[in-house]
Each structure stands twice: as structure tokens, then as C-alpha cells.
Design an enzyme around this catalytic site. Structure first.
Site, PDB file in Angstrom:
ATOM      1  N   GLU A  83      46.810  36.491  51.776  1.00 37.68           N
ATOM      2  CA  GLU A  83      45.885  37.576  51.437  1.00 37.68           C
ATOM      3  C   GLU A  83      44.802  37.636  52.502  1.00 37.68           C
ATOM      4  OE1 GLU A  83      43.711  39.259  47.448  1.00 37.68           O
ATOM      5  OE2 GLU A  83      43.462  37.133  47.899  1.00 37.68           O
ATOM      6  N   GLU A 139      41.586  36.721  37.099  1.00 37.41           N
ATOM      7  CA  GLU A 139      42.096  37.838  37.901  1.00 37.41           C
ATOM      8  C   GLU A 139      41.954  37.394  39.350  1.00 37.41           C
ATOM      9  OE1 GLU A 139      42.463  40.437  40.412  1.00 37.41           O
ATOM     10  OE2 GLU A 139      40.611  41.367  39.701  1.00 37.41           O
ATOM     11  N   CYS A 150      41.761  43.086  45.872  1.00 35.54           N
ATOM     12  CA  CYS A 150      42.772  42.112  45.465  1.00 35.54           C
ATOM     13  C   CYS A 150      44.143  42.742  45.335  1.00 35.54           C
ATOM     14  CB  CYS A 150      42.366  41.454  44.150  1.00 35.54           C
ATOM     15  SG  CYS A 150      42.065  42.639  42.822  1.00 35.54           S
ATOM     16  N   LYS A 155      27.618  34.537  36.419  1.00 36.72           N
ATOM     17  CA  LYS A 155      27.267  34.017  37.738  1.00 36.72           C
ATOM     18  C   LYS A 155      27.749  35.021  38.773  1.00 36.72           C
ATOM     19  CE  LYS A 155      28.719  31.836  40.991  1.00 36.72           C
ATOM     20  NZ  LYS A 155      28.771  32.170  42.473  1.00 36.72           N
TER      21      LYS A 155
END
Length: 540
Positions: A438, A307, A341, A231
Site C-alpha cells: 500500500e 478498518e 485506503c 485519539k
């Protein structure tokens, strides 16, 4: 790929095309040699009329069982050009029914089809051909990646695409080297372990590195003999649909890979909770990762690798070469518009060099080239979309309101698209949102520390644990920090070294499991023990 043509880094700063191959380290990945750019983010490049991409968008339907098909509902959704906010194309919008169709195709291809029954050598040849086709179609793939994502074209074409084909070849090489053991027993039995493909792998990839994440997920799964339903992120569906076509050209049987574009709450949730999916891999935010893990557990308890997010510390020690440290810290944070990330988003600088570092970091940010990512020499393109743009701007306002000093940047560039000035904050402390959350954008927070023990405690005082950077000339300091930091990767005097063989993943809420390298293979294999009696054995 021949060694001279391998690029030093997926995550190396993209400069003018004439110098792209000379600014890093060949045969590695990452950044270790600083180069200061003379451009300014105040350049008018962001305001000029955008360059028209040279490729046509030919693949916008779902790929199921070897065919591009409309979604079951007939719905489509737009994918946008982040340079302008204009629609690039309308893409088929997959939902739960489409996930069912894709999983059924993958299930049949695994249970009845030729892929897992091929010899490992035959599977490796398909992957090697796929890597060759990636190289042959670099221009088309890089153009789609830049157009859909906003990253500099030079970065996509000359850094990321060569690394993608290298990673595919790495796992092609592993395909016929996966084997079990003969285990000695305490009784007269022959004991063997067999490594079997796990079955149908569901995979959900993010928008910041669409094609790279496609390769990270698909290559090891296929090398192990599995079938795949992937996806894509709704923001960036185009490059994966094109790459999957190349996989079939390489000889992949129908149904072995299926690509469904769509939204997380519909297509993503259906994939994560599907009872016929044997394994799930997800890359994205920690918040969404928790949901994915819950859906997998509540369905068939499928194993999940995650992750997830990060808030990685970049530690500049008192003995650092400040000029080199400034450039490396700049790269660690601002690469890919800050949408990484593992971005070094907490820059800790020793108090003895803090003032010098701050002034030079500010100057470097002012020299960063921002503009149309198709223009040669551009380092920073637009953020992915309006939602991410607004999120970043909200964090910048939060930093100012919480008392941090805005040294430079903090504003929109131009009046069209999602460009943000490279932003630097000083006088930041850990209680501020810009130091805790973040941000996923071009916002550098610079913090001051006094000694190693202090910075270890502060660096570890976070729910994340993806990566860290250490900049020092003292081997004892480096050894102390690398062992004390609670993260999955520590880069010493370099950053974002991402060789295909190096495992990547996080501690704590940055995820579970590892991608890349030999460690990733175990994600897609089951281990079976086979025990057989031995009759009158000559030896045991």
C-alpha cells in the site's frame, strides 16, 4: 439536508467551484461520469506563495470532561502545514495519564451521567443539532481540514462536509429505532432481547480523512447511548477539536465525548490497553491494527473493529469504453493525493485495450492540476508530511529499479512542501513492491491481463481485501467478478460510492467489522436476553 444540496460524493474529484455540483450523481456517493480536466501538473501553482487561511486556530488543548485542558505533562507537539512544512500550531500532547483522565470522565458520564439515561429521541435531537452546526461551520472546518491535511479546499467544503452532516443525521435517525425482540420459547417463559449501549468506546482515527473518520466513529457510538474517548492522528488534530466544541454547543453533556491528541505509542497504546474501555474502533494501517488488536486482547479482551489497509484492484474489461474507464481509474487512484485506503491502486487492463488505455491514462495524469489546495480548481494538494513523501518517493524508485516503465511523473513538484507529480507505471507485475504494498500516494500501476479467470486469481492474490472496481458493459462479466473478488465492496462502473447507509469494511488483512449503515450499530451495542416465567399463560 435538503436533497438538492447533497453532494454526489465524498470521493469525487474536485473541479472549479462553478461546476462542483454538476459532475457527479446527486443523492449518491461516488464517481460515475468522467470529466477530463485541462490543467497540467506542471502548473506553477505549486510554486506560488501559499494562500493564508482565513481562520484562526482556537482549539489546541485536550478536551476532557467538557473542558479544554493542558496535557498532564504540559507538553505540546507541532502540527504542520503540508504545503510548506511550516508549523501551524502547537497542540497539547496527551499521554497515558491524559487517557486515564479522559476514560475516567467517559466512565462517569456513562455510569452516572444523563446521556445513556436520556430517551433515544432526546439523544437524536442532540445529533440533529450537531449536524446543523456542522453545516453552519463548514467554512471553518473545511479550512482547518485543508490547512492541516493538504486536501483541496473545494473537496473538503463541497464534498466531504455535506457528507459528514448527512451521516450524522443518518445515525440521529437511528437513535430511537434500536430495539430488541420478543422471542418465542419452547416453555412457559417470556423471552426478550434488549440492545444496550456497550459503555465507553475508545476510538483511534487516521490522518487522511480526519473529520470524516471522526463522524464515522462518533455518530453511531453516540446514537447507541455510549460515551467516547477519541485519539486523533498527530498529523491532523485540529478539526476534531473544533467539531467536538460544536457537539457541546448542540447539547452533549460533559464527559460524553473526550478528545485526546497525541502519538500512537503513548496515547494510542494507553487507550487500546485501558481496562475501563469497553470497546475499541481503529482506522489505520494493517501493521498498527495488529498491535491495537493485541493490546485489546491482552487487557480486558474488549471487542475491536478495524478498518485497515488495502491494495484494491480496478479491472478494465475488454468491452469497456476506454475514455470513461481511464477517467474513472484515474479518480479511483489519485483522489485525495492517493491517500485512500480503498484507492484503486492495481489497475488491471485487458490486453486488447491496454495500449490505448495506457496512452490515455498517461495523458490524463499530465493534465492533473497540482498545487496549493486553497486555489480553486486544484485537484491535488501536497502529501501529508515528509515521512509519507519520502515513503512514496522510495516506492517510485523501487518501481523503476524493479523494471516497471515510468510513463510519467515520479518527481517532486516545487522545492517547498510535499508535492509529488502524478505518476504512472506500465509493465508492472505482481512481484514488484509497487503492486504488492500500500503506497498511499499518487502512483498508478497498470497491469495487463488476458481473461476473466486469470484476473480473478491475480486480483485475489493479496493479503488485502478492502475494495475493488469493475468496468464492463457485460452484466454476466460484472456478476462473475462481483461474486469472485474477495473484498468488502465491489463498485461496478463507478468508484468510491460512500452513502451513509452502505456498509464499509474489508476481508482478510483489511480489517474486521463494518462501518456505516445499520451494520455499524452492532459494534456499539450489547445484546441481553431476559427470561421471565409465565404463570398459567393463556398461550405460549
Amino acid at each position: 439536508m435538503a436533497a438538492p444540496s447533497r453532494i454526489s460524493s465524498l470521493l469525487s474529484r474536485s473541479l472549479a467551484s462553478s461546476s462542483l455540483l454538476s459532475k457527479g450523481r446527486i443523492c449518491g456517493v461516488g464517481r460515475s461520469v468522467p470529466v477530463v480536466c485541462s490543467y497540467s501538473y506542471a502548473t506553477a501553482a505549486a510554486l506560488e506563495k501559499p494562500i493564508t487561511p482565513s481562520v484562526k486556530v482556537n482549539y489546541t488543548k485536550l478536551l476532557i470532561n467538557g473542558d479544554y485542558v493542558d496535557s498532564a505533562s504540559g507538553k505540546t507537539f507541532p502540527t504542520y502545514d503540508p504545503r510548506t512544512g511550516d508549523v501551524i500550531a502547537h497542540v497539547a500532547e496527551g499521554n497515558a495519564e491524559d487517557i486515564n483522565r479522559a476514560v475516567s470522565a467517559a466512565r462517569k458520564a456513562f455510569d452516572d451521567g444523563p446521556w445513556p439515561k436520556m430517551t433515544a429521541y432526546e439523544r437524536s435531537k442532540v445529533l440533529f443539532r450537531f449536524a446543523d452546526l456542522i453545516d453552519e461551520h463548514t467554512e471553518q472546518l473545511a479550512t482547518l481540514e485543508t490547512w492541516d491535511n493538504g486536501k483541496p479546499y473545494e473537496q473538503a467544503a463541497k464534498l466531504e462536509l455535506p457528507m459528514i452532516s448527512r451521516l450524522i443525521r443518518y445515525y440521529a435517525g437511528w437513535a430511537d429505532k434500536i430495539h430488541g425482540l420478543t422471542v418465542p420459547a419452547d416453555s412457559p417463559h417470556l423471552v426478550q432481547t434488549i440492545h444496550e449501549p456497550i459503555g465507553v468506546a475508545g476510538q483511534i482515527i487516521p490522518w487522511n480523512f480526519p473529520l470524516l473518520m471522526f463522524a464515522w466513529k462518533v455518530a453511531p457510538a453516540l446514537a447507541c447511548g455510549n460515551t467516547v474517548v477519541i485519539k486523533t492522528a498527530e498529523q491532523t488534530p485540529l478539526s476534531a477539536l473544533y467539531a467536538a466544541k460544536l457537539l457541546h454547543e448542540a447539547g452533549l453533556p460533559a464527559g460524553v465525548i473526550n478528545v485526546v491528541s497525541g502519538y500512537g505509542p503513548t496515547a494510542g497504546a494507553a487507550l487500546a490497553s485501558h481496562m475501563q474501555v469497553d470497546k475499541l474502533a481503529f482506522t489505520g494501517s494493517t501493521e498498527t491494527g495488529k498491535i491495537v488488536l493485541q493490546l485489546a486482547a491482552k487487557s480486558n479482551l474488549k471487542p475491536v473493529t478495524l478498518e485497515l489497509g488495502g491494495k484494491s484492484p480496478f479491472i478494465v474489461c475488454k468491452d469497456a469504453d476506454v475514455d470513461k474507464a481511464v477517467e474513472l481509474a484515474h479518480f479511483a487512484l489519485f483522489f485525495n493525493q492517493g491517500q485512500c485506503c480503498c484507492a484503486g491502486s492495481r489497475t488491471y487492463v485487458h490486453e486488447s485495450v491496454y495500449d490505448e488505455f495506457l496512452e490515455k491514462a498517461k495523458a490524463r495524469a499530465l493534465k492533473r492540476s497540482v498545487g496549493d489546495p486553497f486555489v480553486a480548481g486544484i485537484e491535488q494538494g501536497p502529501q501529508i508530511d515528509s515521512e509519507q513523501f519520502e515513503k512514496i518517493m522510495k516506492y517510485i524508485r523501487s518501481g523503476v529499479e524493479s523494471g516497471a516503465t515510468l510513463e510519467t511523473g515520479g518527481q517532486r513538484l516545487g522545492d517547498k512542501g510535499y508535492y509529488i507529480q502524478p505518476t504512472v507505471f506500465s509493465n508492472v507485475n505482481e512481484d514488484m513492491l509497487i503492486a504488492k504494498d500500500e503506497i498511499f500516494g499518487p502512483v498508478q500501476s497498470i497491469l495487463k491481463f488476458k481473461d476473466i479467470k486469470e484476473v480473478i486469481g491475480r486480483a485475489n492474490r493479496t493479503s488485502y481485501g478492502l475494495a475493488a472496481g469493475v468496468f464492463t458493459q457485460d452484466i454476466d462479466t460484472a456478476n462473475t467478478l462481483t461474486r469472485a473478488l474477495k473484498v468488502g465492496t465491489v463498485w461496478v462502473n463507478c468508484y468510491d460510492v460512500f452513502d451513509a447507509a452502505i456498509p464499509f469494511g474489508g476481508y482478510k488483512m483489511s480489517g474486521q467489522g463494518r462501518e456505516k449503515g445499520i451494520h455499524c450499530l452492532s459494534n456499539y451495542l450489547q445484546v441481553k436476553a431476559v427470561v421471565t416465567p409465565l404463570k398459567d399463560p393463556a398461550w405460549i
